[in-house]
Design a protein around this motif. Structure first.
Motif, PDB file in Angstrom:
ATOM      1  N   SER A 135       0.841  -1.185   0.000  1.00  0.00           N
ATOM      2  CA  SER A 135       0.000   0.000   0.000  1.00  0.00           C
ATOM      3  C   SER A 135       0.885   1.247   0.000  1.00  0.00           C
ATOM      4  O   SER A 135       1.831   1.348   0.779  1.00  0.00           O
ATOM      5  CB  SER A 135      -0.895  -0.003   1.240  1.00  0.00           C
ATOM      6  N   ARG A 136       0.555   2.201  -0.869  1.00  0.00           N
ATOM      7  CA  ARG A 136       1.350   3.442  -0.932  1.00  0.00           C
ATOM      8  C   ARG A 136       1.312   4.184   0.393  1.00  0.00           C
ATOM      9  O   ARG A 136       2.302   4.768   0.808  1.00  0.00           O
ATOM     10  CB  ARG A 136       0.833   4.327  -2.055  1.00  0.00           C
ATOM     11  N   VAL A 137       0.159   4.145   1.063  1.00  0.00           N
ATOM     12  CA  VAL A 137       0.034   4.835   2.345  1.00  0.00           C
ATOM     13  C   VAL A 137       0.953   4.183   3.379  1.00  0.00           C
ATOM     14  O   VAL A 137       1.679   4.870   4.098  1.00  0.00           O
ATOM     15  CB  VAL A 137      -1.439   4.829   2.833  1.00  0.00           C
ATOM     16  N   GLN A 138       0.929   2.855   3.451  1.00  0.00           N
ATOM     17  CA  GLN A 138       1.803   2.159   4.404  1.00  0.00           C
ATOM     18  C   GLN A 138       3.266   2.417   4.081  1.00  0.00           C
ATOM     19  O   GLN A 138       4.068   2.698   4.971  1.00  0.00           O
ATOM     20  CB  GLN A 138       1.530   0.661   4.386  1.00  0.00           C
ATOM     21  N   LEU A 139       3.626   2.315   2.829  1.00  0.00           N
ATOM     22  CA  LEU A 139       5.019   2.513   2.449  1.00  0.00           C
ATOM     23  C   LEU A 139       5.478   3.943   2.738  1.00  0.00           C
ATOM     24  O   LEU A 139       6.601   4.157   3.187  1.00  0.00           O
ATOM     25  CB  LEU A 139       5.219   2.163   0.975  1.00  0.00           C
ATOM     26  N   ALA A 140       4.588   4.927   2.532  1.00  0.00           N
ATOM     27  CA  ALA A 140       4.936   6.320   2.823  1.00  0.00           C
ATOM     28  C   ALA A 140       5.169   6.533   4.317  1.00  0.00           C
ATOM     29  O   ALA A 140       5.954   7.393   4.706  1.00  0.00           O
ATOM     30  CB  ALA A 140       3.836   7.258   2.322  1.00  0.00           C
ATOM     31  N   SER A 141       4.501   5.734   5.159  1.00  0.00           N
ATOM     32  CA  SER A 141       4.687   5.883   6.606  1.00  0.00           C
ATOM     33  C   SER A 141       5.932   5.164   7.101  1.00  0.00           C
ATOM     34  O   SER A 141       6.273   5.260   8.273  1.00  0.00           O
ATOM     35  CB  SER A 141       3.462   5.358   7.362  1.00  0.00           C
ATOM     36  N   GLY A 142       6.595   4.431   6.221  1.00  0.00           N
ATOM     37  CA  GLY A 142       7.816   3.739   6.611  1.00  0.00           C
ATOM     38  C   GLY A 142       7.601   2.306   7.048  1.00  0.00           C
ATOM     39  O   GLY A 142       8.537   1.649   7.508  1.00  0.00           O
ATOM     40  N   VAL A 143       6.383   1.795   6.913  1.00  0.00           N
ATOM     41  CA  VAL A 143       6.094   0.432   7.358  1.00  0.00           C
ATOM     42  C   VAL A 143       6.973  -0.590   6.642  1.00  0.00           C
ATOM     43  O   VAL A 143       7.371  -1.590   7.231  1.00  0.00           O
ATOM     44  CB  VAL A 143       4.589   0.103   7.166  1.00  0.00           C
ATOM     45  N   GLY A 144       7.298  -0.355   5.380  1.00  0.00           N
ATOM     46  CA  GLY A 144       8.085  -1.326   4.628  1.00  0.00           C
ATOM     47  C   GLY A 144       9.587  -1.197   4.793  1.00  0.00           C
ATOM     48  O   GLY A 144      10.349  -1.991   4.255  1.00  0.00           O
ATOM     49  N   ARG A 145      10.033  -0.187   5.552  1.00  0.00           N
ATOM     50  CA  ARG A 145      11.463   0.036   5.724  1.00  0.00           C
ATOM     51  C   ARG A 145      12.117  -1.189   6.355  1.00  0.00           C
ATOM     52  O   ARG A 145      11.622  -1.724   7.339  1.00  0.00           O
ATOM     53  CB  ARG A 145      11.679   1.275   6.590  1.00  0.00           C
ATOM     54  N   HIS A 146      13.201  -1.635   5.785  1.00  0.00           N
ATOM     55  CA  HIS A 146      13.997  -2.768   6.282  1.00  0.00           C
ATOM     56  C   HIS A 146      13.188  -4.068   6.330  1.00  0.00           C
ATOM     57  O   HIS A 146      13.473  -4.949   7.129  1.00  0.00           O
ATOM     58  CB  HIS A 146      14.590  -2.475   7.676  1.00  0.00           C
ATOM     59  N   TRP A 147      12.170  -4.174   5.466  1.00  0.00           N
ATOM     60  CA  TRP A 147      11.339  -5.385   5.443  1.00  0.00           C
ATOM     61  C   TRP A 147      12.193  -6.557   5.005  1.00  0.00           C
ATOM     62  O   TRP A 147      12.975  -6.417   4.090  1.00  0.00           O
ATOM     63  CB  TRP A 147      10.171  -5.187   4.474  1.00  0.00           C
TER      64      TRP A 147
END
Length: 181
Positions: free
Chosen positions: A4-16
């Motif tokens: 999700s673009r919203v999740q990714l923009a919040s940094g949720v995917g960082r270092h996944w």
């Protein structure tokens, strides 16, 4: 992996997927998910209607985690004005989301008409499809997750009492519709 673009923009995917995990207590009733969307998601599940007992177990587990974090010089992000801070602003405050799975076959038949009542009761309901619900419901269309709506500056006790009252009302309506009352 989040897409999700919203999740990714919040940094949720960082270092996944590093620094994420799920921990399950010995009997499976207490589960902790780390760094998925929020830093910590604690879940307690149990059969029956002892919601207050489930909350006591939840707060006990949270107390252990918080004490260990403080012992290590850490803690949860907290604002005196906003309460606990989360990745989703709508969860700020207690950071608590309470949910009960209920079998309400008669009410499920007229679910759309229940929306105004649910709003008055301060809850939302949706077909049980959330984390852990699918296994319990077997995708039974009569099982709904009744969830507290978080209101700013509402305490955990107020949220719990609101959910208990809503479940009582729904159970009474279900019993009346099935001729049990």
């Amino acid at each position: 992996e989040p897409d999700s673009r919203v999740q990714l923009a919040s940094g949720v995917g960082r270092h996944w997927p590093d620094a994420r995990g799920v921990f399950v207590g010995g009997d499976g009733a207490v589960r902790a998910r780390l760094n998925e969307e929020d830093h910590l998601c604690l879940e307690v599940s149990q059969e029956g209607d002892a919601l207050q007992a489930a909350c006591r177990e939840l707060f006990s587990a949270l107390g252990v985690i918080e004490a260990e974090a403080q012992r290590r010089g850490r803690g949860f992000a907290f604002s005196p004005r906003l309460g606990y801070l989360t990745s989703c602003p709508s969860n700020a405050g207690t950071g608590l989301l309470l949910s009960v799975s209920m079998s309400i076959p008669r009410l499920a038949e007229r679910f759309p008409q229940l929306q105004p009542l649910l709003e008055i009761l301060g809850v939302q309901a949706r077909a049980a499809r959330g984390f852990g619900s699918r296994a319990k419901s077997g995708n039974d269309p009569s099982i709904y997750d009744i969830t507290s709506l978080v209101a700013a500056q509402e305490s955990a006790v107020e949220q719990l009492n609101k959910l208990i009252q809503a479940c009582r009302v729904l159970a009474a309506m279900e019993a009346r519709d099935s001729g049990e009352a």
